[in-house]
Design a protein around this motif. Structure first.
Motif, mmCIF file in Angstrom:
data_model
loop_
_atom_site.group_PDB
_atom_site.id
_atom_site.type_symbol
_atom_site.label_atom_id
_atom_site.label_comp_id
_atom_site.label_asym_id
_atom_site.label_seq_id
_atom_site.Cartn_x
_atom_site.Cartn_y
_atom_site.Cartn_z
ATOM 1 N N VAL A 332 0.840 -1.204 0.000
ATOM 2 C CA VAL A 332 0.000 0.000 0.000
ATOM 3 C C VAL A 332 0.877 1.257 0.000
ATOM 4 C CG1 VAL A 332 -1.686 1.314 1.333
ATOM 5 C CG2 VAL A 332 -1.945 -1.161 1.090
ATOM 6 N N ILE A 333 1.942 1.240 0.794
ATOM 7 C CA ILE A 333 2.875 2.372 0.808
ATOM 8 C C ILE A 333 3.496 2.563 -0.574
ATOM 9 C CG2 ILE A 333 5.035 3.234 1.779
ATOM 10 C CD1 ILE A 333 4.345 1.826 4.371
ATOM 11 N N ASP A 334 3.870 1.456 -1.201
ATOM 12 C CA ASP A 334 4.461 1.516 -2.538
ATOM 13 C C ASP A 334 3.506 2.172 -3.532
ATOM 14 O OD1 ASP A 334 6.317 0.718 -4.721
ATOM 15 O OD2 ASP A 334 4.667 -0.626 -5.254
ATOM 16 N N ARG A 335 2.217 1.808 -3.457
ATOM 17 C CA ARG A 335 1.235 2.412 -4.367
ATOM 18 C C ARG A 335 1.053 3.900 -4.080
ATOM 19 N NH1 ARG A 335 -1.025 5.147 -6.980
ATOM 20 N NH2 ARG A 335 -2.963 4.917 -8.176
ATOM 21 N N THR A 336 1.076 4.270 -2.813
ATOM 22 C CA THR A 336 0.916 5.685 -2.459
ATOM 23 C C THR A 336 2.076 6.517 -2.988
ATOM 24 O OG1 THR A 336 -0.245 5.011 -0.443
ATOM 25 C CG2 THR A 336 0.558 7.284 -0.546
ATOM 26 N N MET A 337 3.273 5.961 -2.992
ATOM 27 C CA MET A 337 4.449 6.703 -3.461
ATOM 28 C C MET A 337 4.360 7.063 -4.933
ATOM 29 S SD MET A 337 7.693 4.910 -1.581
ATOM 30 C CE MET A 337 8.080 5.238 0.149
ATOM 31 N N LEU A 338 3.555 6.326 -5.687
ATOM 32 C CA LEU A 338 3.470 6.602 -7.122
ATOM 33 C C LEU A 338 2.858 7.964 -7.418
ATOM 34 C CD1 LEU A 338 2.318 3.126 -8.531
ATOM 35 C CD2 LEU A 338 4.628 4.082 -8.425
ATOM 36 N N VAL A 339 2.097 8.538 -6.476
ATOM 37 C CA VAL A 339 1.461 9.828 -6.720
ATOM 38 C C VAL A 339 2.327 10.981 -6.206
ATOM 39 C CG1 VAL A 339 -0.807 8.744 -6.514
ATOM 40 C CG2 VAL A 339 0.174 9.896 -4.536
ATOM 41 N N TYR A 340 3.533 10.677 -5.740
ATOM 42 C CA TYR A 340 4.376 11.704 -5.109
ATOM 43 C C TYR A 340 4.645 12.887 -6.034
ATOM 44 C CZ TYR A 340 8.507 13.854 -2.995
ATOM 45 O OH TYR A 340 9.398 14.750 -2.466
ATOM 46 N N ASP A 342 3.066 13.833 -8.825
ATOM 47 C CA ASP A 342 1.835 14.565 -9.142
ATOM 48 C C ASP A 342 1.358 15.377 -7.946
ATOM 49 O OD1 ASP A 342 1.794 13.534 -11.691
ATOM 50 O OD2 ASP A 342 0.541 11.820 -11.148
ATOM 51 N N TYR A 343 1.538 14.824 -6.755
ATOM 52 C CA TYR A 343 1.130 15.537 -5.536
ATOM 53 C C TYR A 343 1.924 16.826 -5.380
ATOM 54 C CZ TYR A 343 0.664 16.553 -0.546
ATOM 55 O OH TYR A 343 0.441 17.181 0.653
ATOM 56 N N LEU A 344 3.236 16.784 -5.622
ATOM 57 C CA LEU A 344 4.056 17.991 -5.500
ATOM 58 C C LEU A 344 3.658 19.040 -6.532
ATOM 59 C CD1 LEU A 344 7.701 16.798 -4.723
ATOM 60 C CD2 LEU A 344 5.960 17.676 -3.165
ATOM 61 N N ARG A 345 3.252 18.595 -7.708
ATOM 62 C CA ARG A 345 2.846 19.570 -8.729
ATOM 63 C C ARG A 345 1.563 20.290 -8.329
ATOM 64 N NH1 ARG A 345 5.256 15.864 -12.521
ATOM 65 N NH2 ARG A 345 3.379 14.561 -12.576
ATOM 66 N N LYS A 346 0.742 19.650 -7.509
ATOM 67 C CA LYS A 346 -0.506 20.283 -7.087
ATOM 68 C C LYS A 346 -0.307 21.246 -5.919
ATOM 69 C CE LYS A 346 -3.755 16.797 -8.713
ATOM 70 N NZ LYS A 346 -4.981 16.025 -8.404
ATOM 71 N N ALA A 354 4.646 19.163 5.104
ATOM 72 C CA ALA A 354 3.802 20.283 5.536
ATOM 73 C C ALA A 354 4.134 20.679 6.971
ATOM 74 C CB ALA A 354 2.333 19.898 5.423
ATOM 75 N N THR A 355 3.880 21.935 7.308
ATOM 76 C CA THR A 355 4.191 22.444 8.648
ATOM 77 C C THR A 355 2.969 22.910 9.422
ATOM 78 O OG1 THR A 355 4.598 24.655 7.719
ATOM 79 C CG2 THR A 355 6.501 23.187 7.954
ATOM 80 N N ASP A 373 -1.309 13.246 1.257
ATOM 81 C CA ASP A 373 -1.475 14.539 1.914
ATOM 82 C C ASP A 373 -1.564 14.375 3.430
ATOM 83 O OD1 ASP A 373 -1.995 17.456 1.670
ATOM 84 O OD2 ASP A 373 -3.916 16.910 2.570
ATOM 85 N N GLY A 374 -2.305 13.371 3.875
ATOM 86 C CA GLY A 374 -2.395 13.133 5.315
ATOM 87 C C GLY A 374 -1.050 12.784 5.915
ATOM 88 N N PHE A 375 -0.248 12.001 5.191
ATOM 89 C CA PHE A 375 1.073 11.629 5.710
ATOM 90 C C PHE A 375 1.984 12.845 5.834
ATOM 91 C CE2 PHE A 375 5.491 10.600 4.635
ATOM 92 C CZ PHE A 375 5.815 9.775 5.695
ATOM 93 N N THR A 376 2.009 13.699 4.812
ATOM 94 C CA THR A 376 2.899 14.857 4.860
ATOM 95 C C THR A 376 2.530 15.811 5.999
ATOM 96 O OG1 THR A 376 1.524 16.081 3.276
ATOM 97 C CG2 THR A 376 3.310 14.729 2.388
ATOM 98 N N HIS A 377 1.238 15.863 6.355
ATOM 99 C CA HIS A 377 0.827 16.728 7.460
ATOM 100 C C HIS A 377 1.014 16.059 8.819
ATOM 101 C CE1 HIS A 377 -1.159 18.972 4.203
ATOM 102 N NE2 HIS A 377 -1.180 19.991 5.035
#
Length: 511
Positions: A332-340, A342-346, A354-355, A373-377
């Protein structure tokens, strides 16, 4: 058992009644819910004051108001809570405000608590087994430092170096060779101190850890992993194999071949299903899908353990289920990393870490974007809360295990010829966990109440900020909503601790 639980529930109800009356009375007497209106320059100020007095029944004696509140709170027993309105939040129902705040706080403290328990207990056990070694002295020194540091200072440092500086690194990731070498030296010294042994064994451990760390960092640099992170099927297999060996070593020992084979078979099953699951991840990005997948993972592990476990089916099923869950979670973590990327571009202005806040406002995307997004926050506030708890659990686990290791029954177990793993895991550790279970139970109940300082620094709208806002504005209903959740959790986890005693030590009976 049932009689004990019913008796404790009766005592819990009495405690909550007395405590709620005291809190309601003191909050009502010590606060002024009309202070903001009295300082207002609005032309209809008197009308607003009269409306709030009527809405909150402020003309009614405090004791009567408490029983009116208690009548609404008692409806929670039938699933129809009525805790009044929170005037400080635009007349929002208290149940809704508490539910939103509790959801944010649970997200924040769950990961921190799990990490703190696992890491803290592991380090504490290792330092107890390596008593008076260099590793023990180093960990003791560091834990005392971390435990004594104020949480706001840790949080500020994390925002500066864990977010701002690290985001700058991620913008142009480059690991210099000196950093690779120094990191390898530090990791080598850590593993050498943990494993111990003679000079030859220490030297081999140090060299192996140094080379593995330096080569790993070089690999990440060459493949530009930080710009496009992923685990892949190779990483999933390696993680699964490591989990199979590690969990088996702790659970039954590597000498139990059937348990080890059960764990390895589970890893092979999920490795074979890696590619088909990618279609599931892409076409069914739903929360229920992940929940069902985790249930299936545990079921597969139990099934394989029962089929292959032989005489030790129970231990094999338990071990295989844990390894299966870890392997699927890695996928599941591996699949989430695939959007990294695209996530940064948004979120080009925010950075990878996030801070502030618990989520990015108006972020579009499927479930995988929301998880990322939840993980970065969650990352920084989780680390801030976990660090202090890890230091505390490390000291508790060390002192408790050292005390148990000197007991007569531990020496007797060794004299009977039992292996050191069996002596520590089956006899010493189980009894050492009894006082720690009390501490963990109370800590979980307290953390749900909200980490006020951490939530303030990271702008996390949880239970802590809800309580502070209610107390500052004199919003009694909001304060009592906070008390109802935290008070119930405190006494419930106290009951859970009592029940854990009998589970950990058969000599203890709840009767």
């Amino acid at each position: 058992m049932l009689t004990f639980i019913l008796r404790r529930l009766g005592a819990i109800l009495l405690v909550l009644l007395v405590a709620s009356f005291i809190v309601y009375t003191l909050t009502s007497i010590g606060s002024d819910p009309l202070s903001d209106l009295r300082g207002s320059n609005a032309p209809n100020r008197e009308e607003q004051i009269a409306q709030r007095i009527e809405k909150l029944s402020l003309n009614t004696p405090v004791v009567i108001r408490y029983f009116l509140w208690l009548g609404g709170a008692s409806k929670c027993l039938i699933g129809q809570c009525d805790l009044g309105i929170a005037f400080s939040r635009s007349d929002q129902p208290v149940t809704e405000a508490v539910a939103n705040a509790a959801n944010s706080t649970i997200q924040l403290v769950t990961a921190a608590t799990i990490i703190a328990i696992i890491v803290g207990l592991t380090i504490g056990i290792l330092t107890a087994l390596r008593q008076y070694s260099g590793f023990d002295y180093t960990v003791t020194f560091l834990t005392f430092i971390v435990y004594s540091l104020p949480i706001f200072w840790i949080a500020v440092l994390l925002k500066e170096f864990g977010a701002i500086q690290f985001n700058q690194f991620l913008a142009n990731p480059n690991i210099p060779i000196p950093v690779m070498l120094v990191t390898g030296l530090v990791v080598g010294f850590i593993f050498m101190s943990i494993l111990g042994g003679g000079a030859r064994k220490r030297l081999i451990t140090f060299g192996s850890a140094f080379a593995a760390t330096a080569l790993l960092l070089a690999f990440l640099q060459i493949t530009n992993w930080f710009a496009s992170p992923s685990i892949g099927i190779v990483g999933v297999i390696i993680t699964g194999l490591a989990a199979a060996v590690g969990v088996t070593a702790i659970s039954t020992g590597l000498a139990n071949r059937r348990t080890l084979y059960s764990a390895l078979i589970v890893v092979a099953v999920w490795a074979a299903l890696y590619q088909p699951l990618q279609y599931l991840f892409f076409f069914v990005p739903q929360g229920w899908m992940l929940l069902a997948l985790y249930v299936v993972a545990i079921g597969v592990g139990v099934g394989v353990g029962l089929l292959v476990g032989g005489d030790g089916k129970k231990e094999a099923a338990r071990t295989a289920a844990i390894v299966s869950f870890i392997t699927v979670f890695t996928m599941v973590i591996d699949r989430t990393m695939l959007v990294y990327e695209d996530y940064l571009r948004k979120i080009p202005q925010s950075g990878a870490i996030a801070t502030i806040g618990s989520q990015t406002p108006n972020l579009s995307g499927d479930m995988w974007f929301q998880i990322m997004d939840g993980f970065t926050h969650l990352l920084l506030p989780t680390i801030a809360l976990a660090l202090v708890s890890i230091a505390a659990y490390t000291r508790y686990a060390r002192s408790s295990l050292l005390e148990v290791m000197n007991q007569d029954y531990v020496r007797t177990a060794r004299a009977k010829g039992l292996s050191e793993r069996t002596v520590i895991v089956r006899h010493a550790l189980r009894n050492a966990l009894i006082p720690i279970a009390t501490i963990i139970a109370f800590d979980i109940g307290a953390l749900i109440g909200g980490a006020v300082i951490t939530e303030t620094i990271f702008a996390w709208k949880g239970m802590g900020s809800l309580f502070v806002d209610g107390l500052r504005r004199g919003d009694v209903n909001l304060v009592m909503g906070f008390f109802l959740v935290t008070g119930v959790l405190a006494v419930v986890f106290n009951l859970v601790a009592d029940l854990l005693y009998s589970a950990l030590d058969p000599r203890i009976r709840v009767s």
